[in-house]
Design a protein around this motif. Structure first.
Motif, PDB file in Angstrom:
ATOM      1  N   ASP A   1      65.226 141.811  12.655  1.00  0.00           N
ATOM      2  CA  ASP A   1      65.620 140.426  12.367  1.00  0.00           C
ATOM      3  C   ASP A   1      64.477 139.458  12.655  1.00  0.00           C
ATOM      4  N   TYR A   2      63.813 139.644  13.808  1.00  0.00           N
ATOM      5  CA  TYR A   2      62.727 138.739  14.177  1.00  0.00           C
ATOM      6  C   TYR A   2      61.516 138.899  13.261  1.00  0.00           C
ATOM      7  N   THR A   3      61.324 140.067  12.698  1.00  0.00           N
ATOM      8  CA  THR A   3      60.258 140.250  11.716  1.00  0.00           C
ATOM      9  C   THR A   3      60.553 139.426  10.472  1.00  0.00           C
ATOM     10  N   ILE A   4      61.792 139.456  10.020  1.00  0.00           N
ATOM     11  CA  ILE A   4      62.198 138.659   8.854  1.00  0.00           C
ATOM     12  C   ILE A   4      62.081 137.164   9.171  1.00  0.00           C
ATOM     13  N   ILE A   5      62.531 136.779  10.357  1.00  0.00           N
ATOM     14  CA  ILE A   5      62.444 135.371  10.779  1.00  0.00           C
ATOM     15  C   ILE A   5      60.988 134.921  10.817  1.00  0.00           C
ATOM     16  N   ASP A   6      60.114 135.734  11.395  1.00  0.00           N
ATOM     17  CA  ASP A   6      58.701 135.360  11.488  1.00  0.00           C
ATOM     18  C   ASP A   6      58.042 135.241  10.119  1.00  0.00           C
ATOM     19  N   ARG A   7      58.411 136.113   9.188  1.00  0.00           N
ATOM     20  CA  ARG A   7      57.852 136.008   7.833  1.00  0.00           C
ATOM     21  C   ARG A   7      58.284 134.715   7.159  1.00  0.00           C
ATOM     22  N   ARG A   8      59.552 134.369   7.311  1.00  0.00           N
ATOM     23  CA  ARG A   8      60.039 133.111   6.722  1.00  0.00           C
ATOM     24  C   ARG A   8      59.396 131.924   7.420  1.00  0.00           C
ATOM     25  N   ALA A   9      59.267 131.996   8.739  1.00  0.00           N
ATOM     26  CA  ALA A   9      58.646 130.903   9.494  1.00  0.00           C
ATOM     27  C   ALA A   9      57.194 130.703   9.067  1.00  0.00           C
ATOM     28  N   SER A  10      56.500 131.785   8.788  1.00  0.00           N
ATOM     29  CA  SER A  10      55.118 131.677   8.327  1.00  0.00           C
ATOM     30  C   SER A  10      55.041 130.900   7.023  1.00  0.00           C
ATOM     31  N   SER A  11      55.954 131.185   6.123  1.00  0.00           N
ATOM     32  CA  SER A  11      56.003 130.461   4.857  1.00  0.00           C
ATOM     33  C   SER A  11      56.335 128.986   5.075  1.00  0.00           C
ATOM     34  N   LEU A  12      57.318 128.724   5.917  1.00  0.00           N
ATOM     35  CA  LEU A  12      57.688 127.337   6.226  1.00  0.00           C
ATOM     36  C   LEU A  12      56.541 126.611   6.920  1.00  0.00           C
ATOM     37  N   TYR A  13      55.847 127.291   7.804  1.00  0.00           N
ATOM     38  CA  TYR A  13      54.740 126.683   8.529  1.00  0.00           C
ATOM     39  C   TYR A  13      53.682 126.166   7.558  1.00  0.00           C
ATOM     40  N   ARG A  14      53.341 126.975   6.568  1.00  0.00           N
ATOM     41  CA  ARG A  14      52.335 126.541   5.583  1.00  0.00           C
ATOM     42  C   ARG A  14      52.796 125.281   4.857  1.00  0.00           C
ATOM     43  N   THR A  15      54.098 125.138   4.635  1.00  0.00           N
ATOM     44  CA  THR A  15      54.636 123.955   3.975  1.00  0.00           C
ATOM     45  C   THR A  15      54.574 122.726   4.882  1.00  0.00           C
ATOM     46  N   PHE A  16      54.969 122.886   6.144  1.00  0.00           N
ATOM     47  CA  PHE A  16      55.058 121.753   7.064  1.00  0.00           C
ATOM     48  C   PHE A  16      53.732 121.356   7.681  1.00  0.00           C
ATOM     49  N   ALA A  17      52.901 122.322   8.001  1.00  0.00           N
ATOM     50  CA  ALA A  17      51.714 122.034   8.792  1.00  0.00           C
ATOM     51  C   ALA A  17      50.502 121.626   7.968  1.00  0.00           C
ATOM     52  N   LYS A  18      50.547 121.884   6.683  1.00  0.00           N
ATOM     53  CA  LYS A  18      49.396 121.627   5.813  1.00  0.00           C
ATOM     54  C   LYS A  18      48.190 122.387   6.379  1.00  0.00           C
ATOM     55  N   GLU A  19      47.181 121.691   6.878  1.00  0.00           N
ATOM     56  CA  GLU A  19      45.982 122.345   7.413  1.00  0.00           C
ATOM     57  C   GLU A  19      45.991 122.437   8.941  1.00  0.00           C
ATOM     58  N   ARG A  20      47.053 122.001   9.568  1.00  0.00           N
ATOM     59  CA  ARG A  20      47.112 122.008  11.031  1.00  0.00           C
ATOM     60  C   ARG A  20      47.150 123.442  11.548  1.00  0.00           C
ATOM     61  N   ARG A  21      46.326 123.717  12.544  1.00  0.00           N
ATOM     62  CA  ARG A  21      46.269 125.057  13.130  1.00  0.00           C
ATOM     63  C   ARG A  21      47.423 125.244  14.108  1.00  0.00           C
ATOM     64  N   PRO A  22      47.939 126.472  14.223  1.00  0.00           N
ATOM     65  CA  PRO A  22      49.013 126.725  15.183  1.00  0.00           C
ATOM     66  C   PRO A  22      48.535 126.449  16.610  1.00  0.00           C
ATOM     67  N   SER A  23      49.451 126.006  17.446  1.00  0.00           N
ATOM     68  CA  SER A  23      49.146 125.758  18.854  1.00  0.00           C
ATOM     69  C   SER A  23      49.151 127.084  19.604  1.00  0.00           C
ATOM     70  N   VAL A  24      48.063 127.367  20.301  1.00  0.00           N
ATOM     71  CA  VAL A  24      47.975 128.600  21.070  1.00  0.00           C
ATOM     72  C   VAL A  24      48.936 128.561  22.253  1.00  0.00           C
ATOM     73  N   ARG A  25      49.087 127.405  22.834  1.00  0.00           N
ATOM     74  CA  ARG A  25      49.966 127.225  23.984  1.00  0.00           C
ATOM     75  C   ARG A  25      50.890 126.028  23.735  1.00  0.00           C
ATOM     76  N   PRO A  26      52.048 126.273  23.152  1.00  0.00           N
ATOM     77  CA  PRO A  26      52.980 125.159  22.931  1.00  0.00           C
ATOM     78  C   PRO A  26      53.325 124.461  24.250  1.00  0.00           C
ATOM     79  N   VAL A  27      53.543 123.184  24.164  1.00  0.00           N
ATOM     80  CA  VAL A  27      53.859 122.404  25.359  1.00  0.00           C
ATOM     81  C   VAL A  27      55.350 122.163  25.456  1.00  0.00           C
ATOM     82  N   SER A  28      55.867 122.129  26.683  1.00  0.00           N
ATOM     83  CA  SER A  28      57.281 121.788  26.891  1.00  0.00           C
ATOM     84  C   SER A  28      57.445 120.298  26.747  1.00  0.00           C
ATOM     85  N   ARG A  29      58.554 119.904  26.170  1.00  0.00           N
ATOM     86  CA  ARG A  29      58.827 118.466  26.002  1.00  0.00           C
ATOM     87  C   ARG A  29      60.076 118.088  26.718  1.00  0.00           C
TER      88      ARG A  29
END
Length: 75
Positions: free
Chosen positions: A47-75
């Motif tokens: 399931d998480y493999t499928i989720i990650d593949r879809r997230a990768s596609s969504l990421y390209r749509t939302f992030a444009k050229e923004r690089r992924p955060s190596v260490r996400p911050v808590s908010r």
């Protein structure tokens, strides 16, 4: 978006809901990973493999050229 795909009768799609949370995590929301585990506790590696593949596609749509955060911050 995750809540809509998780809760709205006309849009229910749990993979899509989890993928939007994964994108939030990749974009720097450190709490999103815990939310995935809370909202989808019975998912396994396939399931998480499928989720990650879809997230990768969504990421390209939302992030444009923004690089992924190596260490996400808590908010």
């Amino acid at each position: 978006m995750s809540a809509i795909y998780r809760n709205h009768p006309g849009f229910k799609n749990y993979i899509e809901a989890a993928a939007f949370l994964r994108v939030a995590y990749i974009l720097g929301d450190g709490k999103a990973a815990g939310q995935i585990l809370k909202d989808f506790p019975k998912y396994g590696p396939v399931d998480y493999t499928i989720i990650d593949r879809r997230a990768s596609s969504l990421y390209r749509t939302f992030a444009k050229e923004r690089r992924p955060s190596v260490r996400p911050v808590s908010r």
